[in-house]
Write a protein that holds these residues in place. Structure first.
Motif, short mmCIF file in Angstrom:
data_model
loop_
_atom_site.label_atom_id
_atom_site.label_comp_id
_atom_site.label_asym_id
_atom_site.label_seq_id
_atom_site.Cartn_x
_atom_site.Cartn_y
_atom_site.Cartn_z
N PHE B 193 -5.60 -6.21 3.31
CA PHE B 193 -4.61 -5.29 3.86
C PHE B 193 -3.84 -5.93 5.01
O PHE B 193 -2.61 -5.94 5.03
N HIS B 197 0.07 -6.97 5.15
CA HIS B 197 0.88 -6.33 6.20
C HIS B 197 1.59 -7.39 7.04
O HIS B 197 2.80 -7.30 7.28
N LYS B 200 4.27 -9.32 4.93
CA LYS B 200 5.47 -8.48 4.74
C LYS B 200 6.35 -8.53 6.00
O LYS B 200 7.58 -8.52 5.92
N GLU B 211 6.63 -7.88 -4.83
CA GLU B 211 6.21 -6.52 -5.19
C GLU B 211 6.98 -6.05 -6.43
O GLU B 211 6.41 -5.47 -7.34
N ASP B 217 0.60 -5.94 -9.13
CA ASP B 217 0.54 -4.49 -8.87
C ASP B 217 -0.79 -4.07 -8.27
O ASP B 217 -0.85 -3.15 -7.44
N PHE B 220 -0.77 -4.74 -4.46
CA PHE B 220 0.01 -3.79 -3.66
C PHE B 220 -0.59 -2.38 -3.72
O PHE B 220 -0.49 -1.61 -2.76
N ALA B 221 -1.26 -2.06 -4.82
CA ALA B 221 -1.96 -0.77 -4.91
C ALA B 221 -3.15 -0.75 -3.94
O ALA B 221 -3.41 0.27 -3.29
N PHE B 223 -3.33 -2.48 -1.17
CA PHE B 223 -2.71 -2.38 0.16
C PHE B 223 -2.46 -0.91 0.51
O PHE B 223 -2.81 -0.44 1.60
N LYS B 224 -1.87 -0.17 -0.45
CA LYS B 224 -1.56 1.26 -0.19
C LYS B 224 -2.83 2.09 -0.07
O LYS B 224 -2.90 3.03 0.72
N GLN B 227 -4.10 1.60 3.35
CA GLN B 227 -3.16 2.25 4.27
C GLN B 227 -3.42 3.77 4.36
O GLN B 227 -3.15 4.38 5.39
N GLU B 228 -3.92 4.34 3.28
CA GLU B 228 -4.16 5.79 3.24
C GLU B 228 -5.56 6.19 3.70
O GLU B 228 -5.87 7.38 3.75
N LYS B 233 -5.09 4.91 8.78
CA LYS B 233 -3.78 5.56 8.92
C LYS B 233 -3.54 6.02 10.37
O LYS B 233 -2.49 5.78 10.94
#
Lengths: 258, 258
Positions: B193, B197, B200, B211, B217, B220-221, B223-224, B227-228, B233
């Motif tokens: 992550f 980050h 980017k 991306e 994919d 990046f999935a 990573f998200k 992030q959640e 968060k």
């Protein structure tokens, strides 16, 4: 059909296999020296060049297997069902099994930090001296940048990493004798030995100056103490030890010119 | 006079202390995120800039203490009597204690190899993009070389390391869900992550292209998904998270120009 459970070797009885590029000491040497010092046999899959290249490129492109994630690069070590990569990680795994480091406690992390720092300074940064722009491009196409990087490396980085190694030797935690940690030979002493050996090959003038300065006497004494270990001495004089070439430690005289 | 034995904290009850440069995410962030995700308090000794610089430079020049060898650089972690350095080593030590990795078995070495590879690709090599000649020299004095190195990094190295991370996700050993290993979040997901980050931030155009390519994919999935995570968060939106600056991940628009 899978072999019956009873016929499979348990991991602790399984042979060790080193997977690496053929014909060079390279990072693989940091692994080999542990087996040599310990007198423990291993299969060096780098020795047959045709087979070695296929093994390495296969590992670097597959998606691992049922039991192991994929590797980015070699060296890799296979031990029974286990396959692992990253030099410092392989050393961490092998050291307690070969009697060259503790299996638990603070010493595990102390030795790992020393190994990682020596590899940063005398392996990773050495490679940058001849390939400061791109690993994928020829040395000849980045020679001017390599000269600048080498000048900074020999004047600033070598002294800094040698000073670090000397500080580790001067620390209370090094104990008696020439060793880095705990008063006896461990795997990080073998790492330092190869680091100094390779750096002497790549930058002989700079390293001669460092040795003569008298500032790092403990480091060079440790180098000699490892060199005199019977198994290491025999190995270094044998044809099992590869010569340096177009690997991590390279000798380009122009990188030591003013 | 030493404190009586009975008054000293046992290591397992002792507070965790992170020692790092002030005002930057840097390598320290790879450590911080473990505490954040685990919801375990720690003392961040980088937060008082005056104190932090003294602590860091002290560590980088002393000869260790009775129980610990010296450090070459930070981050360093103090936990009771133990003091250790090297990012991947600190992660290895903390992960089982914070419930973010196994304490024994093959998984220890699998996760360590993933962490080391991600740090090589997205931390160490990123630093080289803006300082390909010498860490000790100004960026302005190595800008031309930095442009060349950045071009090779964005066109060759970013795809190669992203492909590696995607291969780890595609491997059987990743298990269910978006994670890298064993079907649950571990510390290497937090490392990935921060790596994504930071990359980017440093190379936004290149990373947007990566991306959009659809080749990574899973990366990046993941990573998200990190992030959640509620604790992550909240932390990322708070003033506890430092902004990027003149550290490892820097944004120089000219390094993305053709």
């Amino acid at each position: 059909m899978a072999e019956p459970e009873s016929k499979r070797l348990k991991t602790e009885d399984a042979p060790y296999e080193l997977i690496y590029w053929p014909g060079l000491p390279g990072r693989g040497e940091l692994i080999r020296l542990l087996f040599v010092e310990a007198g423990v046999p291993f299969t060096d899959r780098s020795k047959d060049p045709g087979e070695a290249v296929g093994l390495v490129t296969g590992l670097m492109s597959d998606n691992g297997d049922d039991a192991n994630p994929p590797a980015f690069a070699v060296p890799a070590l296979r031990h029974g069902d286990l396959l692992i990569s990253q030099t410092a990680n392989i050393l961490l795994y092998l050291a307690p099994k070969l009697g060259l480091g503790p299996s638990e406690g603070n010493g595990v992390y102390h030795l790992n930090s020393i190994a990682l720092t020596l590899i940063d300074g005398f392996v990773n940064e050495i490679h940058e001296t001849h390939h400061p722009i791109a690993t994928s491009q020829y040395y000849a196409d980045q020679k001017e940048e390599a000269k600048k990087r080498s000048k900074a490396y020999t004047s600033e980085r070598i002294p800094r990493f040698l000073q670090y190694a000397q500080r580790v030797i001067d620390a209370k935690t090094s104990g008696d004798g020439p060793w880095l940690y705990g008063g006896k030979l461990t795997y990080v002493d073998l790492v330092l030995f190869q680091c100094i050996h390779g750096t002497k090959y790549a930058f002989p003038k700079a390293m001669e100056e460092m040795e003569k300065s008298g500032k790092y006497d403990g480091v060079f004494a440790l180098f000699k103490a490892v060199q005199e270990r019977p198994n290491i001495k025999e190995y270094m004089a044998s044809d099992k030890r590869c010569s340096y070439g177009d690997g991590i430690w390279r000798y380009y005289p122009e990188l030591e010119e003013e």
